[in-house]
Design a protein around this motif. Structure first.
Motif, PDB file in Angstrom:
ATOM      1  N   GLU A  99       6.736  -1.399   7.464  1.00 25.28           N
ATOM      2  CA  GLU A  99       8.075  -1.942   7.278  1.00 25.28           C
ATOM      3  C   GLU A  99       9.059  -1.270   8.226  1.00 25.28           C
ATOM      4  O   GLU A  99       9.945  -1.920   8.796  1.00 25.28           O
ATOM      5  CB  GLU A  99       8.531  -1.753   5.829  1.00 25.28           C
ATOM      6  N   GLN A 100       8.895   0.044   8.392  1.00 23.04           N
ATOM      7  CA  GLN A 100       9.789   0.768   9.283  1.00 23.04           C
ATOM      8  C   GLN A 100       9.631   0.284  10.732  1.00 23.04           C
ATOM      9  O   GLN A 100      10.604   0.112  11.472  1.00 23.04           O
ATOM     10  CB  GLN A 100       9.501   2.275   9.188  1.00 23.04           C
ATOM     11  N   PRO A 106      13.473  -5.880  16.191  1.00 22.52           N
ATOM     12  CA  PRO A 106      13.911  -7.058  15.422  1.00 22.52           C
ATOM     13  C   PRO A 106      13.046  -8.294  15.620  1.00 22.52           C
ATOM     14  O   PRO A 106      13.150  -9.231  14.830  1.00 22.52           O
ATOM     15  CB  PRO A 106      15.339  -7.296  15.947  1.00 22.52           C
ATOM     16  N   PHE A 107      12.227  -8.341  16.657  1.00 26.61           N
ATOM     17  CA  PHE A 107      11.446  -9.549  16.917  1.00 26.61           C
ATOM     18  C   PHE A 107      10.078  -9.515  16.236  1.00 26.61           C
ATOM     19  O   PHE A 107       9.330 -10.495  16.317  1.00 26.61           O
ATOM     20  CB  PHE A 107      11.279  -9.752  18.421  1.00 26.61           C
ATOM     21  N   TYR A 108       9.725  -8.391  15.583  1.00 31.32           N
ATOM     22  CA  TYR A 108       8.523  -8.380  14.761  1.00 31.32           C
ATOM     23  C   TYR A 108       8.814  -9.209  13.515  1.00 31.32           C
ATOM     24  O   TYR A 108       9.685  -8.861  12.711  1.00 31.32           O
ATOM     25  CB  TYR A 108       8.151  -6.961  14.355  1.00 31.32           C
ATOM     26  N   VAL A 122      -2.727  -5.129   3.548  1.00 33.32           N
ATOM     27  CA  VAL A 122      -1.374  -4.583   3.609  1.00 33.32           C
ATOM     28  C   VAL A 122      -0.574  -5.502   4.530  1.00 33.32           C
ATOM     29  O   VAL A 122      -1.066  -5.903   5.584  1.00 33.32           O
ATOM     30  CB  VAL A 122      -1.357  -3.146   4.168  1.00 33.32           C
ATOM     31  N   ALA A 123       0.693  -5.828   4.150  1.00 26.13           N
ATOM     32  CA  ALA A 123       1.517  -6.718   4.975  1.00 26.13           C
ATOM     33  C   ALA A 123       2.976  -6.436   4.715  1.00 26.13           C
ATOM     34  O   ALA A 123       3.363  -6.059   3.591  1.00 26.13           O
ATOM     35  CB  ALA A 123       1.207  -8.181   4.669  1.00 26.13           C
ATOM     36  N   THR A 124       3.788  -6.565   5.750  1.00 28.90           N
ATOM     37  CA  THR A 124       5.228  -6.385   5.582  1.00 28.90           C
ATOM     38  C   THR A 124       5.761  -7.509   4.720  1.00 28.90           C
ATOM     39  O   THR A 124       5.407  -8.675   4.883  1.00 28.90           O
ATOM     40  CB  THR A 124       5.933  -6.414   6.943  1.00 28.90           C
TER      41      THR A 124
END
Length: 600
Positions: A99-100, A106-108, A122-124
């Motif tokens: 997440e960090q 910002p484009f992730y 695991v996923a943001t």
């Protein structure tokens, strides 16, 4: 109409033509110099503008390449983190770390980690958590090594990440890398989806400030075609015009505006990642904007050319006037000579030697023309008298020959190549009961008896330039409907190329002769019948004693056929051997060849 005539007359004068020659030559020379200078400057400015395009494209291409390399390297480093490669499960600190990272760039749009079967562990944002993504291209390629995927639709994440109310579908680029445990056993794939907006952000930040003012456009081309700001294919690769070579530029037209020409440059996006996407960066600029600085030069050149034209035309007119004045004086003098018939008008002063010689020659020629006119008038009168006499003699000769033709008893006619009559005599008109005026110029085909037509057509077909005459006898239908026998001598007239031009036909009526021949044939048949059926034998021998003629009665007595005897056998052949020996003792005077004798 009133204005055109004086202008047209002036343009035909020597002064006008010299003015146009000198002035036009000078003006055309100036225009040629101006056009050459304009062409050289335009090419030079085009070269400078093209280099400017290439210089503006290079930083953008390098920035795109560097951005993809950084994302690939970042995902590859994530795959080697201890919290990812440890043998036990993934702790909450991995979720927080991902997440960090997503918030730091910002484009992730999404970062996730799968197990070896493709199930997201695991996923943001916990997006796609627990879902099987083994069918996605990034998972299949990411198992074997670092992978960079080209722009594509967000199939699974679009409904979770699209802004509310937005109708534009999301498009991502994929970055993936395999995750292996500390024992080097494959554990899964870690992947990041980057929003396509990062490409436009790099292009905007890497482009010079003057791009917007210069009208320059930056287009990204992948294997599918031109990609727009949203990452969709705006123009298919097949619809693209032929682009310049890599690292080159050229002036060309694009499909959406065939009349608009663009200065177009092309640079490849360097591939620093393991996966080569084959991106090309195309920059284009409207040619009128690229060459805008030369427009001011065009205005200056136009003013200079106008001033130069006025000066050169004025100088040309002055020079033409100086050259044409002596010629104009000579022309006026010649008109006065033509009007008055005297050459005193030619006596005027000239400055140059050439015009003095021309004036003297004109004086001599004028006197000669006056003398020659009188002689010519006498010669014309004499010639007219001779022509009249020759015309009358020719007319008399023509009438004499026509009377000879008309008095002929033979029928005479001439046809052209289209079977149109050009001449007929009176005998022709009498035979077929026509008037001459109704025949000449019309297609005429005398009606040939149907039984004779094949023979006539066959003989006419044999006519050639080497054998132009054919004589035939056939029946025709006369004007009164009677069938008449005629003998025609047909002559074909050919041109130099061997093409038929005209027919001349001379015929005469042979009906009476044919009737006499028929009667003679019938009489001969009756005589032959009497000869063959006589009660006694008749025959004739030649000098060798062989039969020449023999009647049927003799043949019946001998018991042979005519073809077996005539010209082959003689009467001694049919005698007994003793009679033959006695015959050989006879003197030759006893033999009488070619004499017919009865056989009783």
């Amino acid at each position: 109409m009133t204005l055109v005539s004086p202008v047209s007359h002036w343009l035909q004068t020597t002064r006008a033509r010299l003015t146009l020659l000198f002035g036009g030559t000078a003006v055309l020379t100036g225009l040629a110099i101006g056009f050459v200078a304009d062409e050289v400057l335009s090419r030079h400015l085009t070269e400078l503008s093209g280099q400017s395009l290439m210089n503006a494209s290079q930083p953008i291409a390098l920035a795109l390449s560097q951005g993809m390399l950084e994302r690939e390297r970042e995902i590859s480093l994530l795959s080697h983190l201890p919290m990812v490669t440890r043998p036990d499960g993934y702790g909450p600190q991995l979720q927080a770390h991902l997440e960090q990272i997503r918030q730091s760039y910002p484009f992730y749009s999404w970062i996730g980690l799968t197990d070896d079967a493709g199930v997201v562990q695991v996923a943001t944002g916990n997006l796609l958590l627990g879902q099987n993504v083994s069918q996605r291209p990034w998972f299949g390629a990411g198992k074997n090594g670092p992978y960079v995927g080209d722009a594509h639709d967000a199939v699974l994440l679009d409904k979770h990440l699209r802004e509310p109310g937005s109708s534009v579908p999301l498009r991502f680029m994929d970055y993936a890398s395999p995750v292996r445990g500390q024992d080097s056993v494959f554990k899964g794939v870690i992947s990041a989806h980057v929003n396509w907006a990062w490409v436009q952000d790099i292009i905007r930040r890497s482009s010079p400030v003057s791009v917007a003012r210069s009208g320059m456009e930056v287009l990204l081309v992948n294997k599918d075609g031109v990609l727009n700001a949203a990452g969709a294919v705006e123009l298919p690769r097949s619809a693209l015009p032929i682009l310049p070579s890599q690292g080159q530029f050229q002036v060309m037209s694009w499909g959406e505006s065939p009349g608009q020409r663009y200065l177009t440059g092309l640079v490849p996006v360097p591939s620093q990642t393991i996966t080569d996407l084959g991106w090309l960066l195309v920059t284009r600029q409207p040619l009128e904007l690229a060459l805008q600085p030369i427009n001011q030069l065009h205005r200056i050149v136009a003013v200079l050319l106008a001033l130069m034209t006025v000066m050169l035309v004025g100088a040309a007119y002055w020079a033409a006037r100086r050259f044409s004045q002596p010629v104009e004086k000579l022309a006026d003098a010649a008109r006065q000579v033509e009007t008055t018939g005297r050459f005193a008008a030619v006596d005027f002063k000239t400055e140059t030697v050439e015009f003095q010689h021309l004036r003297s020659a004109l004086q001599s020629m004028t006197q000669g023309l006056i003398d020659g006119r009188v002689a010519l008038e006498r010669a014309n009168a004499d010639l007219e008298h001779r022509v009249q006499e020759r015309t009358e003699a020719l007319h008399r000769s023509e009438q004499r020959y026509l009377s000879i033709l008309e008095d002929q008893t033979e029928i005479i006619c001439r046809f052209d190549g289209g079977n149109r009559l050009t001449f007929v005599n009176d005998a022709f008109c009498r035979l077929f009961n026509f008037k001459r005026e109704n025949l000449l110029g019309r297609v005429w085909a005398p009606v040939v008896h149907p039984d004779d037509y094949p023979q006539v057509a066959q003989k006419l077909a044999t006519v050639t330039p080497a054998n132009p005459v054919v004589v035939m006898e056939n029946r025709v239908f006369a004007g009164d409907g009677a069938v008449r026998w005629c003998q025609f001598s047909n002559r074909a007239l050919f041109d130099d190329d061997g093409q038929l031009v005209e027919w001349q036909s001379v015929g005469r009526d042979i009906t009476e002769r044919r009737q006499l021949e028929a009667e003679l044939a019938r009489a001969s048949e009756r005589f032959q019948d009497l000869y063959d059926k006589a009660p006694c034998g008749y025959y004739a021998l030649d000098r060798h004693g062989k039969y020449v003629h023999i009647n049927q009665q003799t043949l019946s007595w001998l018991g042979v056929g005519r073809e077996e005897v005539v010209g082959k056998l003689g009467w001694p052949t049919f005698l007994m051997p003793k009679a033959r020996r006695c015959l050989r003792n006879f003197s030759p005077s006893c033999r009488r060849p070619e004499k017919s004798a009865p056989l009783s």
